[in-house]
Design a protein around this motif. Structure first.
Motif, PDB file in Angstrom:
ATOM      1  N   ASP A 163     -23.586  -1.521  -0.878  1.00 48.08           N
ATOM      2  CA  ASP A 163     -23.439  -1.745  -2.325  1.00 48.08           C
ATOM      3  C   ASP A 163     -22.303  -2.709  -2.680  1.00 48.08           C
ATOM      4  OD1 ASP A 163     -23.960  -1.449  -5.032  1.00 48.08           O
ATOM      5  OD2 ASP A 163     -22.776   0.389  -5.217  1.00 48.08           O
ATOM      6  N   GLY A 164     -22.144  -3.798  -1.950  1.00 45.81           N
ATOM      7  CA  GLY A 164     -21.117  -4.782  -2.261  1.00 45.81           C
ATOM      8  C   GLY A 164     -19.707  -4.352  -1.907  1.00 45.81           C
ATOM      9  N   GLY A 165     -19.548  -3.333  -1.099  1.00 45.31           N
ATOM     10  CA  GLY A 165     -18.235  -2.852  -0.692  1.00 45.31           C
ATOM     11  C   GLY A 165     -18.296  -2.215   0.679  1.00 45.31           C
ATOM     12  N   ALA A 166     -17.185  -1.651   1.092  1.00 49.37           N
ATOM     13  CA  ALA A 166     -17.091  -1.038   2.421  1.00 49.37           C
ATOM     14  C   ALA A 166     -17.033   0.480   2.285  1.00 49.37           C
ATOM     15  CB  ALA A 166     -15.844  -1.544   3.132  1.00 49.37           C
ATOM     16  N   TYR A 167     -17.190   1.150   3.405  1.00 50.65           N
ATOM     17  CA  TYR A 167     -17.005   2.594   3.437  1.00 50.65           C
ATOM     18  C   TYR A 167     -16.424   3.001   4.783  1.00 50.65           C
ATOM     19  CZ  TYR A 167     -21.166   3.111   6.367  1.00 50.65           C
ATOM     20  OH  TYR A 167     -22.066   3.039   7.393  1.00 50.65           O
TER      21      TYR A 167
ATOM     22  N   ILE B 254     -10.227   1.537  -6.715  1.00 49.44           N
ATOM     23  CA  ILE B 254     -10.829   0.758  -5.632  1.00 49.44           C
ATOM     24  C   ILE B 254     -11.346   1.689  -4.539  1.00 49.44           C
ATOM     25  CG2 ILE B 254     -10.321  -0.868  -3.781  1.00 49.44           C
ATOM     26  CD1 ILE B 254      -8.475  -2.326  -5.700  1.00 49.44           C
ATOM     27  N   ILE B 255     -10.648   2.786  -4.249  1.00 51.71           N
ATOM     28  CA  ILE B 255     -11.063   3.751  -3.226  1.00 51.71           C
ATOM     29  C   ILE B 255     -11.586   5.013  -3.919  1.00 51.71           C
ATOM     30  CG2 ILE B 255     -10.322   5.163  -1.276  1.00 51.71           C
ATOM     31  CD1 ILE B 255      -8.216   3.023  -0.699  1.00 51.71           C
TER      32      ILE B 255
ATOM     33  N   LYS C 289     -14.455  -0.400  -3.022  1.00 52.73           N
ATOM     34  CA  LYS C 289     -15.154  -1.424  -3.785  1.00 52.73           C
ATOM     35  C   LYS C 289     -14.386  -1.717  -5.065  1.00 52.73           C
ATOM     36  CE  LYS C 289     -19.533  -2.400  -6.031  1.00 52.73           C
ATOM     37  NZ  LYS C 289     -20.835  -1.886  -6.420  1.00 52.73           N
ATOM     38  N   LYS C 290     -14.196  -3.004  -5.346  1.00 52.20           N
ATOM     39  CA  LYS C 290     -13.523  -3.399  -6.583  1.00 52.20           C
ATOM     40  C   LYS C 290     -14.515  -3.322  -7.728  1.00 52.20           C
ATOM     41  CE  LYS C 290     -10.678  -6.894  -8.690  1.00 52.20           C
ATOM     42  NZ  LYS C 290     -10.030  -8.186  -8.581  1.00 52.20           N
TER      43      LYS C 290
END
Length: 121
Positions: free
Chosen positions: A31-35, A76-77, A63-64
């Motif tokens: 989804d456009g971010g990390a995990y 962000i987190i 994710k921003k």
């Protein structure tokens, strides 16, 4: 209790069993971010010494937020719970998770698929 058994000489080995924690740490993209996550409760099936797990994934999504300027932003987190498949080969881990993104003013709530790689301790 649901179990499958296979014959190995005179011994029986369980191929399908429940697992609470496996000591796995995974990082990936969705989804456009990390995990970053670890495996939680799961059902584990072993195929030729390669465990494949389907279960819950307690995670931290990184994710921003893309909110308009002047509007409030999310952190962000964000802690979240996903679910998905995890496969291990020795210490290498490959994961296909799914996370739910809640409805916002600009998008509908949807399940987002991801991919990750990790390490089994």
């Amino acid at each position: 209790m649901c179990s499958l058994f296979s014959k190995d000489g005179n011994a029986q080995t369980t191929k399908l069993k429940a697992s609470l924690f496996e000591g796995i740490l995974v990082g990936g993209y969705t989804d456009g971010g990390a995990y970053i996550n670890c495996t939680g409760p799961a059902v584990k099936y072993v195929v030729k010494k390669i465990p494949i797990m389907a279960g819950l994934l307690p995670s931290l999504k990184i994710k921003k937020d893309q909110a308009q300027d002047g509007a409030t932003h999310n952190s962000i987190i964000t802690p979240t719970l996903g679910f998905g498949l995890t496969a291990c080969y020795k210490h290498l881990v490959v994961q296909l998770p799914a996370f739910y993104s809640a409805k916002t003013s600009t998008s509908d709530g949807l399940w987002k698929l991801g991919a990750g790689i990790g390490y089994k301790f």
